[in-house]
Motif scaffolding. Structure first.
Motif, PDB file in Angstrom:
ATOM      1  N   GLU A   1     -21.447   9.071 -24.150  1.00 13.14           N
ATOM      2  CA  GLU A   1     -21.241   7.867 -23.875  1.00 13.14           C
ATOM      3  C   GLU A   1     -22.723   7.778 -22.921  1.00 13.14           C
ATOM      4  O   GLU A   1     -22.950   5.674 -23.241  1.00 13.14           O
ATOM      5  CB  GLU A   1     -20.030   7.359 -22.864  1.00 13.14           C
ATOM      6  CG  GLU A   1     -19.939   5.815 -22.067  1.00 13.14           C
ATOM      7  CD  GLU A   1     -18.610   5.727 -21.509  1.00 13.14           C
ATOM      8  OE1 GLU A   1     -17.865   6.504 -21.573  1.00 13.14           O
ATOM      9  OE2 GLU A   1     -18.400   5.160 -20.709  1.00 13.14           O
TER      10      GLU A   1
ATOM     11  N   ARG B   1     -26.813  -1.789 -15.486  1.00  7.44           N
ATOM     12  CA  ARG B   1     -25.800  -2.163 -15.915  1.00  7.44           C
ATOM     13  C   ARG B   1     -26.237  -2.245 -17.429  1.00  7.44           C
ATOM     14  O   ARG B   1     -27.610  -2.461 -17.397  1.00  7.44           O
ATOM     15  CB  ARG B   1     -25.746  -3.868 -15.509  1.00  7.44           C
ATOM     16  CG  ARG B   1     -24.754  -4.676 -15.835  1.00  7.44           C
ATOM     17  CD  ARG B   1     -24.335  -6.072 -16.299  1.00  7.44           C
ATOM     18  NE  ARG B   1     -25.027  -6.831 -16.316  1.00  7.44           N
ATOM     19  CZ  ARG B   1     -26.087  -7.515 -17.328  1.00  7.44           C
ATOM     20  NH1 ARG B   1     -25.775  -6.959 -18.041  1.00  7.44           N
ATOM     21  NH2 ARG B   1     -27.680  -7.733 -16.413  1.00  7.44           N
TER      22      ARG B   1
ATOM     23  N   ASP C   1     -22.193  -5.254 -20.467  1.00  6.18           N
ATOM     24  CA  ASP C   1     -21.413  -5.882 -19.969  1.00  6.18           C
ATOM     25  C   ASP C   1     -20.879  -4.904 -18.567  1.00  6.18           C
ATOM     26  O   ASP C   1     -19.925  -4.948 -17.926  1.00  6.18           O
ATOM     27  CB  ASP C   1     -19.666  -5.715 -20.305  1.00  6.18           C
ATOM     28  CG  ASP C   1     -19.294  -5.981 -21.713  1.00  6.18           C
ATOM     29  OD1 ASP C   1     -19.337  -4.656 -21.383  1.00  6.18           O
ATOM     30  OD2 ASP C   1     -18.718  -5.930 -22.373  1.00  6.18           O
ATOM     31  N   LYS C   2     -21.180  -3.069 -19.182  1.00  7.03           N
ATOM     32  CA  LYS C   2     -20.912  -1.956 -18.513  1.00  7.03           C
ATOM     33  C   LYS C   2     -22.028  -1.845 -17.396  1.00  7.03           C
ATOM     34  O   LYS C   2     -22.639  -1.778 -17.275  1.00  7.03           O
ATOM     35  CB  LYS C   2     -20.125  -1.467 -18.751  1.00  7.03           C
ATOM     36  CG  LYS C   2     -19.334  -1.107 -19.343  1.00  7.03           C
ATOM     37  CD  LYS C   2     -18.907   0.744 -20.232  1.00  7.03           C
ATOM     38  CE  LYS C   2     -17.301   0.797 -21.206  1.00  7.03           C
ATOM     39  NZ  LYS C   2     -17.752   1.713 -21.993  1.00  7.03           N
ATOM     40  N   TRP C   3     -20.805  -1.422 -16.184  1.00  6.68           N
ATOM     41  CA  TRP C   3     -21.362  -1.195 -14.940  1.00  6.68           C
ATOM     42  C   TRP C   3     -21.673   0.373 -14.874  1.00  6.68           C
ATOM     43  O   TRP C   3     -20.276   0.818 -14.385  1.00  6.68           O
ATOM     44  CB  TRP C   3     -20.984  -2.133 -13.307  1.00  6.68           C
ATOM     45  CG  TRP C   3     -21.895  -3.137 -13.388  1.00  6.68           C
ATOM     46  CD1 TRP C   3     -21.515  -3.983 -13.981  1.00  6.68           C
ATOM     47  CD2 TRP C   3     -23.764  -3.554 -13.005  1.00  6.68           C
ATOM     48  NE1 TRP C   3     -22.366  -5.457 -13.121  1.00  6.68           N
ATOM     49  CE2 TRP C   3     -23.342  -4.833 -13.106  1.00  6.68           C
ATOM     50  CE3 TRP C   3     -24.274  -3.086 -12.294  1.00  6.68           C
ATOM     51  CZ2 TRP C   3     -24.714  -5.703 -12.687  1.00  6.68           C
ATOM     52  CZ3 TRP C   3     -25.418  -3.067 -12.514  1.00  6.68           C
ATOM     53  CH2 TRP C   3     -25.669  -4.817 -12.365  1.00  6.68           C
ATOM     54  N   TYR C   4     -22.899   1.310 -13.858  1.00  7.90           N
ATOM     55  CA  TYR C   4     -22.687   2.894 -14.336  1.00  7.90           C
ATOM     56  C   TYR C   4     -22.984   2.864 -12.740  1.00  7.90           C
ATOM     57  O   TYR C   4     -23.895   2.987 -12.819  1.00  7.90           O
ATOM     58  CB  TYR C   4     -23.328   3.649 -15.252  1.00  7.90           C
ATOM     59  CG  TYR C   4     -22.726   3.636 -16.625  1.00  7.90           C
ATOM     60  CD1 TYR C   4     -22.908   2.716 -17.668  1.00  7.90           C
ATOM     61  CD2 TYR C   4     -21.958   4.445 -17.139  1.00  7.90           C
ATOM     62  CE1 TYR C   4     -22.936   2.477 -18.617  1.00  7.90           C
ATOM     63  CE2 TYR C   4     -21.770   4.306 -18.434  1.00  7.90           C
ATOM     64  CZ  TYR C   4     -21.647   2.929 -19.054  1.00  7.90           C
ATOM     65  OH  TYR C   4     -20.929   2.790 -20.522  1.00  7.90           O
TER      66      TYR C   4
ATOM     67  N   ASP D   1     -12.504  -3.803 -15.182  1.00 10.36           N
ATOM     68  CA  ASP D   1     -11.357  -1.795 -15.228  1.00 10.36           C
ATOM     69  C   ASP D   1     -12.467  -1.017 -14.442  1.00 10.36           C
ATOM     70  O   ASP D   1     -13.896  -0.889 -15.034  1.00 10.36           O
ATOM     71  CB  ASP D   1     -11.306  -1.785 -16.746  1.00 10.36           C
ATOM     72  CG  ASP D   1     -10.283  -2.459 -17.226  1.00 10.36           C
ATOM     73  OD1 ASP D   1      -9.232  -2.981 -16.409  1.00 10.36           O
ATOM     74  OD2 ASP D   1     -10.717  -3.352 -18.283  1.00 10.36           O
TER      75      ASP D   1
ATOM     76  N   ARG E   1     -12.888   3.033 -13.831  1.00  6.96           N
ATOM     77  CA  ARG E   1     -12.951   4.789 -14.066  1.00  6.96           C
ATOM     78  C   ARG E   1     -13.539   5.352 -13.269  1.00  6.96           C
ATOM     79  O   ARG E   1     -14.782   4.841 -13.301  1.00  6.96           O
ATOM     80  CB  ARG E   1     -14.069   4.874 -15.662  1.00  6.96           C
ATOM     81  CG  ARG E   1     -12.345   4.255 -16.882  1.00  6.96           C
ATOM     82  CD  ARG E   1     -13.084   5.306 -18.350  1.00  6.96           C
ATOM     83  NE  ARG E   1     -14.314   4.264 -18.180  1.00  6.96           N
ATOM     84  CZ  ARG E   1     -14.747   4.792 -19.667  1.00  6.96           C
ATOM     85  NH1 ARG E   1     -15.429   6.031 -19.826  1.00  6.96           N
ATOM     86  NH2 ARG E   1     -16.359   4.354 -19.273  1.00  6.96           N
TER      87      ARG E   1
ATOM     88  N   ILE F   1     -17.637   4.093 -13.499  1.00  8.13           N
ATOM     89  CA  ILE F   1     -17.792   3.141 -14.900  1.00  8.13           C
ATOM     90  C   ILE F   1     -17.330   1.273 -15.092  1.00  8.13           C
ATOM     91  O   ILE F   1     -15.414   1.782 -14.147  1.00  8.13           O
ATOM     92  CB  ILE F   1     -17.849   4.151 -16.231  1.00  8.13           C
ATOM     93  CG1 ILE F   1     -18.739   4.938 -15.682  1.00  8.13           C
ATOM     94  CG2 ILE F   1     -18.364   3.288 -17.259  1.00  8.13           C
ATOM     95  CD1 ILE F   1     -17.568   6.386 -16.991  1.00  8.13           C
ATOM     96  N   ILE F   2     -17.627   0.701 -15.068  1.00 12.25           N
ATOM     97  CA  ILE F   2     -16.681  -0.313 -14.243  1.00 12.25           C
ATOM     98  C   ILE F   2     -17.196  -1.834 -15.749  1.00 12.25           C
ATOM     99  O   ILE F   2     -18.410  -2.324 -15.945  1.00 12.25           O
ATOM    100  CB  ILE F   2     -17.443  -1.632 -12.942  1.00 12.25           C
ATOM    101  CG1 ILE F   2     -17.610  -0.135 -11.973  1.00 12.25           C
ATOM    102  CG2 ILE F   2     -17.003  -2.642 -12.884  1.00 12.25           C
ATOM    103  CD1 ILE F   2     -17.638  -0.800 -10.721  1.00 12.25           C
ATOM    104  N   GLY F   3     -15.778  -1.833 -16.093  1.00 11.65           N
ATOM    105  CA  GLY F   3     -15.994  -3.199 -16.763  1.00 11.65           C
ATOM    106  C   GLY F   3     -15.406  -2.355 -18.469  1.00 11.65           C
ATOM    107  O   GLY F   3     -15.520  -1.785 -18.565  1.00 11.65           O
TER     108      GLY F   3
END
Ligand code: CA
Length: 662
Positions: free
Chosen positions: A570, A594, A597-600, A628, A630, A660-662
């Motif tokens: 991923e 980022r 739309d996902k932040w790691y 959301d 994880r 992992i955000i979003g």
């Protein structure tokens, strides 16, 4: 890539010995001071002296600009933004006051110094106009200094530096390879083992007042790479404007050019430029916290693309057999196993490392390209850069150093559909070597090849300058974990340095993320990994390079935790944004990147004290109220959960976590 500059009215100042150049919000101010016939600059941040009075000037074979008289200054506000597809952010912007100061030497010849002063960055370079017949000069010496403050007891200034090694030593006489250790939080007066000063970038902590990162950018085939010389102490000579420390000495470092021994003695140590001409940019990033340093874009703000790409290049992830399975794996059978691994992981690339020319052969490579293609995988091929500057016999040799053979080879690769090359073992930082990097990049683009450099110098703005440039080692990278247990013992500390230093100014091809417990083909012997599986995952976010060649081995498909393999499938390799959240160099780091739309968010801990990361604090730091989330944590027994906002993840030494955000 488009740069839009908003020009403001130019202000001209003349007949004034001391001038101030503030950044747009006034927090950073550069002062240029004339003292008798010498020119100095100093840098203040929020009213504190971050750089003490530091010398400017240079000497050429034609003109001596070491003693100068100020004539005039023109300044303007300059702001803009541009796209960047391979680094820490996809849209980079700058907002600076640009000032060009003109000086005159005793003979009446002009030298200009161009400053860009932002809120947390200062960049400057020398410009030599063409006056009269002289159309080119050799730069014999640059006076440029960076002088920090320290107490006479040397308990204020802490340094985070990696020394420049001797030349023509080490493996097959390939040093300097820019793979030395860092001194972590050392006093400035502690000597290093070589005595040749320090490799860029150089990080300093000024007591509790802040941080300074010094580097350079915009070095191409028209100049040499530089470094900082050895520490020397200055005091009492220069009147001080500010006393943010009761008593102090100047901890001073001067710009140095390459050493004569580099590149096996070939090529001059003195760069030569055509007139009118300019030096590369010297850069200073400063802040009360490490945030401006982690997030700086100054290395790219002041440079321009040098050519248009011949095609769109695709970045992504790769496998490479050499890192764990070593030289013996450079054979048809093992390369197919690694291509199968790349395919199973959904990675785009497999890198075939050294010796392929004799152990697999060109016909074998043709077979491998087809084999890989059928599995949606493409190949990178390894080359030595040599040449006449080391004893490397790992093949192919003597191709990348010769323009006729190089282009013939690149045509073969293009016709075959090879996507990139990894060129290793360069000879140093002389202008001749910088021209070699540039020639490889430029030719490779003609043939649709991306280029990774190893055994190489720091990239200096190259992600923007060269569209097919996709990474440099220039760090004590993953191979050392295979070679030495000490390196494994120190892995976490080193990983907690790079986001603040090496990787802050350029992409870094580290070649890491091991899932083997033992760094050997058998997974039964060899060095022992001290860091956890989740720590390894965190490095995939902490270390940034547009192509990540991960240190996975085929057995990891069976023996690595599924949550780790899923994350590796991923995790992106290019980013829209990078944010510093927390950290101390060499101790721990929490950093967010980022993609879409996902932040790691990656956290890693190198010290005995448990690192606690609270989910709500991370969300607040990123300006998110609800999202959301994880969380991957749990060391060598990793799991993924959906944590509550009040959840605090506890990270012991040598462990990490990924959110992992979003
Ligand atoms: Ca190396």
């Amino acid at each position: 890539m488009m740069a839009v500059a908003h020009m403001c009215a130019a202000i001209a100042v003349s007949g004034q010995a001391d001038v101030s150049i503030p950044g747009p919000d006034g927090s950073t101010v550069v002062k240029v001071i004339e003292r008798e016939t010498q020119i100095y600059y100093q840098v203040e941040h929020n009213g504190k002296l971050f750089l003490n009075s530091s010398r400017l000037g240079l000497r050429t074979n034609a003109f001596d600009f070491s003693e100068l008289e100020f004539v005039t200054m023109d300044s303007e506000r300059m702001a803009g933004d541009y796209d960047m597809n391979r680094s820490k952010a996809s849209r980079m912007s700058y907002d600076v006051n640009r000032a060009v100061l003109t000086f005159r030497n005793k003979e009446g010849k002009s030298l200009q110094i161009e400053f860009h002063v932002g809120n947390n960055d200062v960049a400057f370079r020398y410009i030599i106009p063409k006056e009269g017949e002289t159309g080119s000069v050799r730069i014999l010496d640059e006076m440029t200094e960076f002088s920090l403050l320290d107490t006479p007891q040397h308990d204020y200034l802490k340094t985070y530096l990696t020394p420049q090694s001797h030349s023509m030593i080490g493996w097959k006489r390939t040093k300097p390879s820019y793979e030395e250790y860092y001194g972590v939080g050392k006093s400035a007066v502690e000597p290093n083992e070589y005595g040749h000063g320090y490799t860029f970038p150089c990080l300093y902590q000024l007591g509790g007042d802040g941080w300074v990162l010094i580097s350079e950018t915009g070095v191409d085939g028209r100049y040499c790479g530089s470094r900082l010389g050895e520490y020397h102490e200055t005091s009492g000579e220069i009147p001080m404007y500010y006393n943010n420390h009761p008593s102090y000495v100047g901890a001073t470092y001067k710009i140095e050019y390459p050493m004569p021994e580099e590149n096996n003695g070939n090529g001059t140590v003195e760069p030569a430029i055509a007139l009118p001409g300019a030096t590369p940019w010297r850069t200073i990033t400063l802040g009360e916290t490490l945030k401006p340093i982690v997030e700086t874009t100054v290395a790219w703000d002041v440079v321009e693309p040098l050519y248009e790409p011949s095609r769109d290049y695709q970045f992504g992830k790769g496998t490479w057999s050499w890192i764990v399975w070593q030289d013996e794996s450079i054979c048809m059978e093992d390369q197919k196993k690694y291509i199968d691994l790349a395919s199973a992981m959904g990675f785009n690339y497999n890198l075939v490392d050294n010796w392929w020319d004799t152990r697999i052969g060109r016909e074998g490579i043709e077979e491998l390209v087809s084999y890989a293609r059928e599995r949606n995988v493409e190949l990178f091929l390894w080359y030595s850069s040599s040449g006449w500057w080391n004893d490397i016999e790992q093949g192919p040799i003597n191709i990348m150093s010769n323009p006729i053979l190089r282009k013939k080879e690149m045509k073969w690769m293009r016709d075959l559909g090879v996507k990139g090359i990894k060129v290793d073992f360069f000879g140093g930082d002389k202008q001749e070597t910088m021209a070699h990097y540039e020639a490889i990049l430029s030719d490779a683009d003609e043939y649709g090849l991306m280029v990774i450099f190893h055994g190489c110098t720091l990239p200096r703005g190259w992600e923007k300058m060269y569209p097919n440039y996709v990474g440099s080692e220039a760090v004590r990278a993953s191979e050392n974990l295979v070679f030495s247990q000490y390196e494994c013992d120190q892995e976490a500390q080193a990983a907690c340095l790079h986001p603040f230093i090496r990787n802050a100014v350029g992409v870094m091809e580290f070649g890491g993320c091991f899932m083997n417990e033992r760094l050997h083909r058998s997974n039964q012997r060899g060095t022992t990994r001290r860091t956890t599986d989740v720590f390894q995952l965190a490095t995939c976010v902490l270390f940034q390079n547009p192509i990540q060649n991960f240190a996975l081995a085929p057995n990891n498909l069976e023996d690595a935790p599924k949550v780790c393999l899923d994350f590796l499938r991923e995790v992106p390799t290019t980013w829209d944004e990078t944010r510093y959240i927390d950290g101390i160099p060499g101790e721990y780091v929490v950093l967010a990147r980022r993609n879409g739309d996902k932040w790691y968010v990656a956290a890693a801990n190198a010290v005995d004290q448990t690192l606690e990361v609270n989910v709500k604090d991370v969300l607040e730091a990123l300006g998110l109220d609800k999202a959301d989330v994880r969380l991957i944590s749990g060391g060598n027994d990793p799991s993924e959960i959906a944590p509550k906002a009040k959840h605090t993840v506890k990270i012991p030494k040598n462990d990490g976590a990924v959110l992992i955000i979003g």
